[in-house]
Enzyme design. Structure first.
Site, PDB file in Angstrom:
ATOM      1  CB  SER A   1      38.033  42.632  41.951  1.00  0.00           C
ATOM      2  OG  SER A   1      37.362  42.335  43.170  1.00  0.00           O
TER       3      SER A   1
ATOM      4  CE  LYS B   1      41.626  42.176  42.495  1.00  0.00           C
ATOM      5  NZ  LYS B   1      42.181  41.236  43.455  1.00  0.00           N
TER       6      LYS B   1
ATOM      7  CG  HIS C   1      39.447  45.807  45.363  1.00  0.00           C
ATOM      8  ND1 HIS C   1      39.565  44.456  45.658  1.00  0.00           N
ATOM      9  CD2 HIS C   1      38.148  46.000  45.049  1.00  0.00           C
ATOM     10  CE1 HIS C   1      38.390  43.870  45.531  1.00  0.00           C
ATOM     11  NE2 HIS C   1      37.512  44.787  45.153  1.00  0.00           N
ATOM     12  CG  ASN C   2      42.543  42.162  46.817  1.00  0.00           C
ATOM     13  OD1 ASN C   2      41.731  42.652  46.045  1.00  0.00           O
ATOM     14  ND2 ASN C   2      43.096  40.995  46.610  1.00  0.00           N
TER      15      ASN C   2
ATOM     16  CD  GLU D   1      38.232  41.065  49.214  1.00  0.00           C
ATOM     17  OE1 GLU D   1      38.591  39.898  49.517  1.00  0.00           O
ATOM     18  OE2 GLU D   1      38.280  41.502  48.050  1.00  0.00           O
TER      19      GLU D   1
END
Length: 483
Positions: A129, A184, A187-188, A191
């Site tokens: 990222s 991940k 995480h996205n 986001e």
């Protein structure tokens, strides 16, 4: 023949920049791209004079690497990754390592880990990222897969990764098989939530308070110096202050339809699969879907009426309220994300380090913020923390923000301005703190029309009952019951 430390397949934007990053940290790199003209252009351009070898075939790439060979694939997620794995395996030897650094869906990484390990090799699926700048200067790296591979790549990964202010690398081993790509993905998803909450705040300022871009730029500048200090607040500040060559505010010229590549949707689907209430990220995904039906919205705006009132309160106070509402909602978003990771860890038998994950997100990645240091502290103090909202620091912060948070949601409803992420965060908080929800009535309804049974307050958990509500039904009940 020179033996290179690291191999990389895929010289698109992320691949090129990551190669340059790896080489700048003292490692030699061999590269390959399916379209070999890209290799030639790279070697004659940005890679010229550096300790980088351009290869014209998979065979040449593999032959150039030190044992155990470490080959990273940075190509579009999906069939291309499988294709390169299939091409690599015949040329590798026992103990060599294949690394997927793309945005792969974690079930694919679970499957690929098994395939590669069955061939006597090791596999790593790592989240990367930080975009183009992060790849070049230091991304957040979230590796998972074959634990035996980690000691062989740890030095490279941690030198390449972003560093916190204390010099700690934003990279550590996440867990088995698909754990790295799962983290991940979350995480996205976070986001998506962060970006949606910021845009809702912007809409409240613009449509609700009538603030100019300059005034909003000043507000975000102040916020970035306080508890909301983060990359996304920082770039929002810059976007609101940006004007093109003709003096126009660029943000005002951009069509209001948002794109998405699918990781937020994956996060929401994973939450449904795990039975976790990831309401805020779900709303962020749906908000992008709603933005995409632009023509429908334009037509509806001419037919459907709203409240037709304007804000008549203290604007400066309300801007301060927005800061608190955004902060409290952000806490809920991360609390939900960590709930999902904990549930998935149990389902897939991963051993996740939750404080370490917050540390990985402190730098290099899109959601990097000072706020993440407090999450690490919370899990360092209590590794068994069930929900961030129960940590003393976050509990107190939410309580302090509560009056402002409720005022913002109330005002948005009165003005008819949609803030689905921020309002869903408050609804989740109120639901989570409620000891008795109305699901008793829901269970009665399910039992009435489908004999789905229910549990009773006055009986032990695990005992199920059915009522013949109409007097016409029999005593047979459904055999499945899922909480």
């Amino acid at each position: 023949m020179s033996q290179y430390d690291f191999g990389l397949i895929g010289l698109a934007v992320m691949g090129e920049n990551l190669v340059l990053n790896v080489e700048s940290k003292g490692f030699s790199v061999a590269v390959f791209n399916r379209t070999t003209s890209k290799v030639d252009a790279f070697m004659e351009g940005r890679a010229k004079g550096k300790n980088i070898k351009g290869c014209q075939s998979i065979e040449e790439l593999v032959a150039s690497l030190k044992r155990p060979r470490k080959v990273m694939i940075l190509v579009k997620a999906g069939l291309a990754v499988d294709s390169f794995i299939d091409m690599l395996i015949p040329h590798l030897e026992k103990g060599d390592i294949i690394i997927d650094g793309g945005n792969s869906h974690f079930p694919d990484t679970i499957r690929r880990t098994m395939v590669v390990e069955d061939a006597g090799l090791f596999y790593i699926g790592t989240g990367v990222s930080g975009g183009e700048e992060g790849a070049l200067k230091g991304p957040s790296l979230m590796p998972g897969g074959s634990p035996e591979a980690w000691p062989h790549v740890k030095e490279i990964f941690q030198k390449v990764a972003a560093k916190t202010d204390a010099g700690e690398p934003c990279c550590d081993w996440v867990g088995e098989n698909g754990a790295g790509h799962f983290v991940k993905m979350v995480h996205n998803g976070i986001e998506y939530g962060d970006m949606q909450m910021i845009t809702e705040t912007y809409q409240m300022m613009k449509a609700g308070l009538g603030m100019s871009n300059e005034a909003m730029h000043e507000a975000f500048t102040r916020w970035n110096e306080g508890k909301l200090d983060s990359y996304l607040i920082e770039i929002t500040r810059d976007i609101l202050g940006y004007k093109d060559e003709e003096g126009n505010a660029t943000v005002d010229l951009i069509l209001d339809t948002a794109g998405q590549k699918g990781t937020g949707k994956w996060t929401a689907i994973a939450a449904l699969d795990e039975g976790m209430p990831l309401t805020l990220i779900g709303e962020a995904v749906f908000a992008r879907c709603l933005s995409a039906i632009k023509e429908e919205r334009v037509a509806a705006s001419k037919e459907l009426a709203g409240p037709g009132i304007s804000f008549d309160g203290d604007k400066a106070q309300f801007v301060a309220d927005l800061e608190e509402a955004l902060y409290a909602s952000k806490i809920v978003s991360y609390a939900q994300g960590y709930q999902l990771m904990r549930a998935a860890a149990e389902s897939y038998k991963w051993h996740l380090n939750y404080g370490g994950i917050a540390l990985m997100w402190r730098g290099g990645c899109i959601i990097r913020s000072a706020f993440l240091g407090k999450i690490k502290e919370a899990f360092d103090k209590n590794t068994d923390l069930i929900n961030l909202l129960l940590d003393p620091f976050f509990k107190e912060e939410v309580m302090k923000a509560m009056p402002a948070w409720r005022r913002v949601v109330k005002t948005a409803v009165e003005l008819g301005i949609p803030i689905p992420a921020i309002s869903s965060a408050l609804a989740f908080y109120d639901g989570y703190r409620t000891a008795r929800l109305p699901a008793n009535l829901l269970q009665a309804q399910r039992d009435y029309f489908g004999a789905h049974t229910y549990e009773r307050l006055d009986k032990p958990r695990g005992e199920f009952f059915h009522t013949n509500w109409t007097g016409c039904g029999g005593s047979t009940s459904a055999s499945t019951y899922v909480v």
